[in-house]
Design a protein around this motif. Structure first.
Motif, PDB file in Angstrom:
ATOM      1  N   TYR A 191      69.059  14.936  71.758  1.00  0.00           N
ATOM      2  CA  TYR A 191      68.068  14.288  70.896  1.00  0.00           C
ATOM      3  C   TYR A 191      68.734  13.629  69.695  1.00  0.00           C
ATOM      4  O   TYR A 191      68.313  12.553  69.257  1.00  0.00           O
ATOM      5  N   VAL A 192      69.768  14.260  69.156  1.00  0.00           N
ATOM      6  CA  VAL A 192      70.495  13.652  68.037  1.00  0.00           C
ATOM      7  C   VAL A 192      71.168  12.365  68.497  1.00  0.00           C
ATOM      8  O   VAL A 192      71.136  11.337  67.809  1.00  0.00           O
ATOM      9  N   ALA A 250      57.383   4.775  77.507  1.00  0.00           N
ATOM     10  CA  ALA A 250      58.464   5.446  78.224  1.00  0.00           C
ATOM     11  C   ALA A 250      59.768   4.697  78.032  1.00  0.00           C
ATOM     12  O   ALA A 250      59.784   3.519  77.633  1.00  0.00           O
ATOM     13  N   GLY A 251      60.877   5.389  78.302  1.00  0.00           N
ATOM     14  CA  GLY A 251      62.194   4.769  78.193  1.00  0.00           C
ATOM     15  C   GLY A 251      63.225   5.594  78.946  1.00  0.00           C
ATOM     16  O   GLY A 251      62.982   6.768  79.258  1.00  0.00           O
ATOM     17  N   LEU A 252      64.348   4.973  79.245  1.00  0.00           N
ATOM     18  CA  LEU A 252      65.418   5.635  79.974  1.00  0.00           C
ATOM     19  C   LEU A 252      66.690   5.669  79.135  1.00  0.00           C
ATOM     20  O   LEU A 252      66.947   4.737  78.353  1.00  0.00           O
ATOM     21  N   PRO A 292      66.451  16.004  66.274  1.00  0.00           N
ATOM     22  CA  PRO A 292      65.532  16.801  67.092  1.00  0.00           C
ATOM     23  C   PRO A 292      64.116  16.724  66.523  1.00  0.00           C
ATOM     24  O   PRO A 292      63.930  16.627  65.311  1.00  0.00           O
ATOM     25  N   ASP A 293      63.109  16.756  67.392  1.00  0.00           N
ATOM     26  CA  ASP A 293      61.730  16.842  66.945  1.00  0.00           C
ATOM     27  C   ASP A 293      61.112  18.119  67.505  1.00  0.00           C
ATOM     28  O   ASP A 293      61.795  18.926  68.133  1.00  0.00           O
ATOM     29  N   ILE A 294      59.844  18.309  67.274  1.00  0.00           N
ATOM     30  CA  ILE A 294      59.182  19.544  67.707  1.00  0.00           C
ATOM     31  C   ILE A 294      59.246  19.699  69.228  1.00  0.00           C
ATOM     32  O   ILE A 294      59.391  20.808  69.752  1.00  0.00           O
ATOM     33  N   LEU A 309      64.373  13.315  78.447  1.00  0.00           N
ATOM     34  CA  LEU A 309      63.223  13.457  77.568  1.00  0.00           C
ATOM     35  C   LEU A 309      63.523  12.954  76.161  1.00  0.00           C
ATOM     36  O   LEU A 309      62.617  12.468  75.460  1.00  0.00           O
ATOM     37  N   ALA A 310      64.767  13.037  75.739  1.00  0.00           N
ATOM     38  CA  ALA A 310      65.143  12.452  74.446  1.00  0.00           C
ATOM     39  C   ALA A 310      64.945  10.937  74.465  1.00  0.00           C
ATOM     40  O   ALA A 310      64.516  10.340  73.474  1.00  0.00           O
ATOM     41  N   ALA A 311      65.260  10.317  75.605  1.00  0.00           N
ATOM     42  CA  ALA A 311      65.032   8.873  75.735  1.00  0.00           C
ATOM     43  C   ALA A 311      63.541   8.556  75.685  1.00  0.00           C
ATOM     44  O   ALA A 311      63.132   7.532  75.101  1.00  0.00           O
TER      45      ALA A 311
END
Length: 313
Positions: free
Chosen positions: A172-173, A55-57, A179-181, A42-44
């Motif tokens: 996420y970092v 979208a992305g991987l 990080p986001d919400i 999900l970070a990707a």
């Protein structure tokens, strides 16, 4: 004259270390591994969306690093947990055969295993942005203090959830820069799920824990244990639904992945029926069944991310 105990063979010593670090019980590894990989996937997606893509991987290198980190840090957490519980595990039916409780390993050896495994995990950070290193300090601190919290608070499961879930903001970092919400909503969802299943785990030991003075959410919740577990599971489903809606509704699959959470709700209902019997083994089996929640959601998230990425090209 007293005879000293015979020295352990190398094979027996190795087996004791495997038991200390729970490499013989992969369910615990999976309960940390799969949500870590949810965070990586999900970070990707988050990084891709910030660049205007749908979208992305993640890179295979990132997936591998976080998978190995989850495995080694879980093993390190088990070692320091057994060190913290070395004086009480012998009085608990389920844990009296652990290597510190029966004397096969010493407290120093358990601390040594924790340090070595933590250093191995730390070495993986050389392949990630330096900012991830600073975030990893939180994971190490939480993994170290969690086992001792059961002496002082009825909420050690919250510390465990934070320690296990800290890989999500780290992902996420590493991938999105910060990080986001949506990262924090995913983190909170994971916290709710972990407290719920670790309460099931604690229900299996509640009678022994009361006798030896160990605190837990199972003891805190008392006769409302099933209700509280169900509320935490409901919060998990709602938060995961919001996160999946954000990432997946803009894709070609629309709301289909969100409706996939209905199967998780059925898994939770089955677990709670088992726990309602208040039988220790039934509660423990319900805890073990959570590995299927992790596996299933990883498959759903991974499939949608792959499909969305390749359908957008």
């Amino acid at each position: 004259m007293t005879l000293s105990a015979p020295a352990m063979s190398l094979k027996d010593k190795l087996h004791a270390y495997i038991q200390l670090t729970r490499f013989d019980k992969p369910v615990g590894i999976e309960l940390l591994l799969w949500p870590t990989l949810w965070g990586v996937m999900l970070a990707a997606m988050s990084a891709a969306q910030s660049e205007g893509l749908s979208a992305g991987l993640p890179a295979l290198k990132i997936l591998t690093i976080f998978a190995l980190g989850a495995i080694f840090m879980r093993a390190a957490g088990c070692a320091i947990n057994d060190f913290a519980d070395r004086k009480v595990d012998g009085f608990v039916t389920r844990t009296k055969g652990r290597p510190l409780a029966d004397g096969r390993l010493s407290g120093k050896e358990a601390v040594g295993a924790f340090v070595v495994l933590s250093l191995i995990s730390a070495s993986l950070l050389f392949f990630l942005p330096v900012s991830v290193f600073y975030w990893s300090l939180g994971a190490v601190a939480l993994a170290f203090i969690y086992p001792f919290m059961k002496r002082y608070t009825h909420l050690p499961q919250v510390f465990l959830a934070a320690a296990f879930g800290w890989a999500i903001p780290m992902a996420y970092v590493a991938i999105a820069g910060a990080p986001d919400i949506w990262c924090w909503l995913l983190f909170m969802a994971y916290m709710c799920w972990t407290v719920a299943y670790d309460t099931q785990y604690a229900m299996a030991d509640r009678a022994d824990d009361l006798q030896v003075g160990i605190k837990s959410t199972a003891i805190l919740f008392g006769r409302f244990d099933i209700v509280m577990i169900a509320l935490l599971q409901t919060a998990f489903l709602l938060l995961m639904g919001v996160v999946m809606w954000h990432y997946f509704v803009p894709t070609s699959l629309s709301v289909a992945p969100v409706f996939g959470l209905a199967l998780v709700a059925m898994m939770f209902a089955k677990q709670n029926r088992a726990c309602a019997t208040q039988m220790p083994m039934a509660c423990f089996r319900a805890f073990l069944d959570n590995v299927w929640v992790g596996r299933y959601l990883f498959v759903v998230i991974a499939m949608v991310c792959v499909w969305s990425t390749f359908s957008a090209t």
